[in-house]
Scaffold this active site. Structure first.
Site, PDB file in Angstrom:
ATOM      1  N   HIS B 328       0.868  -1.176   0.000  1.00 12.43           N
ATOM      2  CA  HIS B 328       0.000   0.000   0.000  1.00 12.43           C
ATOM      3  C   HIS B 328       0.900   1.220   0.000  1.00 12.43           C
ATOM      4  O   HIS B 328       1.836   1.302   0.800  1.00 12.43           O
ATOM      5  CB  HIS B 328      -0.908  -0.004   1.228  1.00 12.43           C
ATOM      6  CG  HIS B 328      -2.022   0.982   1.123  1.00 12.43           C
ATOM      7  ND1 HIS B 328      -1.812   2.336   1.230  1.00 12.43           N
ATOM      8  CD2 HIS B 328      -3.344   0.818   0.904  1.00 12.43           C
ATOM      9  CE1 HIS B 328      -2.983   2.961   1.081  1.00 12.43           C
ATOM     10  NE2 HIS B 328      -3.921   2.053   0.879  1.00 12.43           N
ATOM     11  N   ARG B 348      -6.193  10.274  -0.388  1.00 11.74           N
ATOM     12  CA  ARG B 348      -5.777  10.810  -1.685  1.00 11.74           C
ATOM     13  C   ARG B 348      -6.981  11.018  -2.592  1.00 11.74           C
ATOM     14  O   ARG B 348      -7.035  11.980  -3.351  1.00 11.74           O
ATOM     15  CB  ARG B 348      -4.751   9.891  -2.344  1.00 11.74           C
ATOM     16  CG  ARG B 348      -3.330  10.132  -1.825  1.00 11.74           C
ATOM     17  CD  ARG B 348      -2.336   9.134  -2.376  1.00 11.74           C
ATOM     18  NE  ARG B 348      -2.577   7.809  -1.831  1.00 11.74           N
ATOM     19  CZ  ARG B 348      -2.550   6.695  -2.531  1.00 11.74           C
ATOM     20  NH1 ARG B 348      -2.276   6.718  -3.821  1.00 11.74           N
ATOM     21  NH2 ARG B 348      -2.793   5.530  -1.948  1.00 11.74           N
TER      22      ARG B 348
END
Ligand code: FAD
Ligand code: SF4
Ligand code: SF4
Ligand code: FES
Lengths: 247, 575
Positions: B328, B348
């Site tokens: 990740h 994000r």
């Protein structure tokens, strides 16, 4: 902590450093189920238990504060209070005396969410014990997630299911509140029931979701799928890199 | 609180923020997305899968000769925990009998049990820790489903297969994307509370690799909300579903026709081996983050040790894409106590930007995960030296979260990311005002046991669903597609295993494949003292472990667990 970000080639070196760090780190005394151990001061309770040489079998799940497997009771020197916390996210302190509570005895009611109504009385019918709440707020003080537990139990009594769902949203079901409640209530079960009732019966319907499901069932995308599924890598590649982006 | 030595870099972040905010509001990508060649370049140079020693040919079993992630190959070539000779009597008189045995009580397992019950079949869930002590409980960001009018399931298909570099099995991607809207509705009917807009329509956001807003969510507790709903539902059917906790499976049982007929469980409390006879078996054991591949910290739960791979492989099932690992892009780097913890990609998606130590953008925030991770590793590598170093010896980049409130309005971050805020509040860092320090963390098992759209494997009677399976994501899974995966395939496994079990007959039960595996190890001259499945990682300091071995060396079961704790991939001696 458990491991670091460097690739394995450097492992030997890092382990050496690790050993040295163990010597250098400031150490504190903690009492794990009554027995003294010396552990690094920046360890979480969970890591301290492991540092002491235990293999945790009960009392660890996600290790990140989501599952509620690691409820812990502790006291600190010169402090009369019995504290509660999650072992995976609570740091040790000098003189801490702790015990993990891997399971809190409880009975869950059996019900069919489909048949229940989100009425004023539902919570009381499924979990009658909720009526015993004396509004002492002990549960909220015990909650490692800092939830307003009493408020949601009280909201449940009033039948305000939306508020219970909202206030109990972040509950990790550790059971620490239930353990401390003088009225033997199991608050988080009221929370789970209310969230399910809200999701099932009090939600606003999404029309475009219905429409999309209908389209899929009617086979609207079948032809497109059939085409995509046999497409070669090159054409897929072109299609993929040429696709437009929703801002 | 961030220490003083980071303040210079933090100031740089603040200085560049107004300009980056303007960029974010412009609607254009804040940094140029990479083209195919650029992606290939950064992956081959910086992704951990491509570092020397990351893979090696496996020497036994169905995938013999194929390159497999080294740490996985190690556990595939290890010894079994059981002695087949001693199992005979327990195979003749199994401890439990059931229609379906479901190994693993995470999201996929619970869905399989619920669906089986709806099909009139009884099941037994045998799980390692408690039900719900699983990666499912931990997912934060969301689930992909093409529910918005601007989107379509076929677009979802294209995004998923592109993210997976066009190697995904098409029939699996099709059912994944096609079942998605129905999964949203089914979960809602069980009582999952989705984030919605005022008019009731689903709130959708972007995730890495999505070309349409498609991420549905439950604030940042999607996993906890879905998992607790499914667990509650499982417990509402005590007549149809039985549950055995702290009883992980360690080997499958076959019958004389080579059909899967149940499993051997190992009771962690009593250290007994127990046998289950089942008409059909579903493996839903999840992923392998706790193998700490390449020495990386992980986001995964305590029991994520890839046990399903080991059991199925020994019984003869084929593995797919087991040479790739998902890191990740954003695991926590500071403070040290939460190193490796997941910072959801939704940050994000909502406008958070990765920045180097000068406060500069260096990658588009929504590249597919492998590309984004490799770009962050490149930024921190000695080739660029643009990472932010911590005194604990880690390196990372900033993830600028304060932008989120600036884009969506004050209060948005605290409402949408309560879990994330809480995680950092504990250490005096307010992510509404200050960025987080991040670096890639071992996150997801891209490949797994090969299945078809009915969740069948090459072994009759053995079904697999969820993270343990392989094929649907190719070599790179996009955010939101694994929550979708365990929902779609958990239901399918429950349905198809039930159909199968209705007419299944079983012959004589045996564990001969375990014997064959032992012979193969000898034949290949494999010298290992590793015992698998690993069941749990150990974070006991090395010196303590050595003394434990001396003390308990003769107790077979415990011994095997202890030996298995000395895996080369594990590194945990230092706090
Ligand atoms: C921190 C985190 C955040 C995530 N966020 C997202 C997200 O936002 N969106 C998304 O799409 N995906 C996300 N994922 C990925 C996703 O959550 C998982 O891939 C998915 O939940 C896997 O579901 P599963 O049912 O296959 O496995 P799990 O939920 O892991 O369940 C497996 C179960 O099997 C048990 N088990 C293991 N071995 C044995 C054995 N030998 N015998 C018996 N039982 C066994 C385990 O203990 C566990 O209970 C995230 C993952 C993590 C770790
Ligand atoms: S409400 Fe109770 S069960 Fe839920 S997190 Fe708080 S203390 Fe734990
Ligand atoms: S501790 Fe029990 S009695 Fe006290 S407020 Fe909470 S639920 Fe009510
Ligand atoms: S281990 Fe899951 S909350 Fe602590």
């Amino acid at each position: 902590m458990e491991s670091d970000n460097r690739p394995r080639q450097e492992e030997g070196k890092r382990q050496e450093e690790g050993k040295r760090q163990r010597v250098r780190a400031n150490m504190v005394n903690v009492f794990i189920m009554g027995k003294r151990h010396v552990v690094p001061e920046h360890a979480t309770i969970m890591r301290a238990i492991e540092y002491a040489g235990h293999q945790i079998i009960r009392g660890a799940g996600c290790r990140e504060g989501f599952c509620g497997a690691c409820g812990t009771l502790y006291r600190l020197p010169g402090d009369y209070k019995l504290h509660t916390g999650l072992a995976c996210t609570t740091l040790v302190k000098e003189g801490m005396s702790l015990t993990q509570i891997p399971a809190v005895p409880m009975e869950k009611a059996i019900y069919d969410v489909e048949k229940l109504r989100p009425d004023v009385n539902t919570i009381l019918e499924v979990y009658p014990v909720a009526a015993r709440c004396v509004a002492c707020n002990t549960c909220s003080k015990a909650c490692p997630q800092q939830l307003q537990v009493m408020d949601y139990v009280q909201a449940g009594l009033r039948g305000d299911i939306a508020l219970v769902a909202d206030l109990s949203f972040d509950c990790v079901a550790c059971g620490l509140c239930a353990l401390r409640c003088p009225a033997e209530i199991i608050p988080h079960e009221i929370g789970i029931l209310s969230k399910r009732l809200f999701g099932r019966h009090l939600r606003k319907e999404s029309r475009e979701l219905d429409e999309r499901i209908r389209e899929v069932r009617a086979g609207k995308f079948d032809a497109e799928y059939d085409e995509l599924m046999v497409m070669g890598k090159d054409s897929l590649n072109k299609l993929y890199y040429g696709r437009d982006m929703e801002p | 609180m961030y220490p003083d030595y980071l303040s210079e870099s933090l100031q740089a972040v603040e200085r560049t923020r107004p300009g980056r905010l303007e960029l974010a509001m412009s609607g254009q990508p804040v940094y140029p997305p990479m083209n195919a060649d650029e992606r290939k370049d950064v992956l081959s140079k910086y992704h951990p899968d491509f570092t020397p020693g990351a893979k090696r040919p496996v020497r036994v079993g169905p995938n013999r000769g194929e390159d497999i992630t080294t740490e996985v190959a190690d556990i595939l070539e290890a010894h079994s925990m059981i002695e087949p000779k001693l199992m005979d009597i327990h195979l003749r008189e199994p401890d439990y009998e059931t229609d379906l045995l479901i190994i693993g009580g995470g999201g996929a397992g619970c869905w399989a049990a619920i669906t089986a019950a709806r099909n009139g079949m009884k099941s037994l869930i045998a799980t390692k820790l408690r039900m719900g002590d699983a990666n499912t409980m931990m997912s934060e960001g969301g689930m992909q489903a093409a529910v918005s009018p601007t989107d379509s399931p076929t677009r979802h298909y294209l995004d998923a297969i592109g993210g997976g570099h066009f190697e995904n099995k098409p029939e699996l991607v099709r059912v994944l994307t096609e079942d998605a809207p129905e999964v949203v509705r089914e979960l809602e009917n069980l009582g999952v509370i989705w984030d919605k807009m005022g008019d009731g329509s689903m709130q959708v956001l972007h995730g890495g690799g999505t070309s349409r807003k498609r991420m549905v969510s439950c604030r940042d507790y999607i996993g906890a909300i879905i998992m607790r709903t499914l667990m509650d539902e499982v417990k509402n059917h005590p007549d149809m579903i039985s549950l055995r906790e702290f009883e992980p499976a360690v080997e499958l049982i076959l019958d004389d026709k080579g059909r899967c007929a149940g499993a051997v469980l190992y009771d962690l409390d009593t250290e007994q081996f127990l046998t289950v006879r089942a008409k059909a078996t579903i493996i839903s054991t999840g992923g392998f983050g706790r193998l700490h591949i390449r020495g990386f910290a992980t986001t995964n739960h305590y029991g994520a040790t890839g046990d399903g791979l080991v059991m199925a492989y020994r019984a003869g099932a084929n593995l797919k894409f087991m040479d790739s690992v998902q890191y990740h892009p954003t695991g926590a780097v500071f403070p040290e106590q939460i190193a490796g913890f997941l910072i959801t990609e939704k940050i994000r998606g909502a406008g958070g930007q990765p920045l180097n130590k000068f406060g500069e953008l260096f990658v588009w925030p929504r590249e597919p995960r492998d590309v984004e991770s490799a770009a962050i590793i490149r930024e921190c590598s000695s080739d660029r030296n643009n990472g932010v170093d911590t005194f604990a010896g880690r390196s990372g980049v900033w993830l600028d979260s304060p932008l989120i409130d600036m884009i969506h309005g004050a209060g948005y971050t605290r409402h949408q990311f309560p879990g994330m805020c809480r995680q950092f509040d504990r250490f005096g860092i307010d992510i509404v005002k200050q960025p987080m320090l991040v670096y890639p963390s071992l996150h997801y098992q891209n490949g797994g046991i090969e299945i078809n759209e009915r969740c069948e494997t090459s072994i009759p009677g053995l079904f697999v669903a969820g993270e343990a399976s392989g094929g649907v994501h190719g070599r790179n899974r996009l955010m939101g597609n694994s929550v979708l995966d365990y929902n779609v395939f958990g239901r399918r496994a429950g349905r198809h295993a039930s159909e199968y079990a209705k007419s299944a007959t079983l012959g004589r039960l045996n564990v001969d494949h375990v014997r064959t595996h032992a012979e193969e190890l000898v034949r290949e001259g494999i010298d290992t003292d590793l015992v698998s499945p690993l069941i749990l990682p150990s974070y006991t300091p090395e010196d303590v472990k050595i003394q434990q071995l001396a003390r308990l060396g003769n107790v077979p079961a415990r011994h095997s667990m202890l030996r298995s704790r000395f895996t080369p991939g594990e590194r945990k001696t230092h706090l």
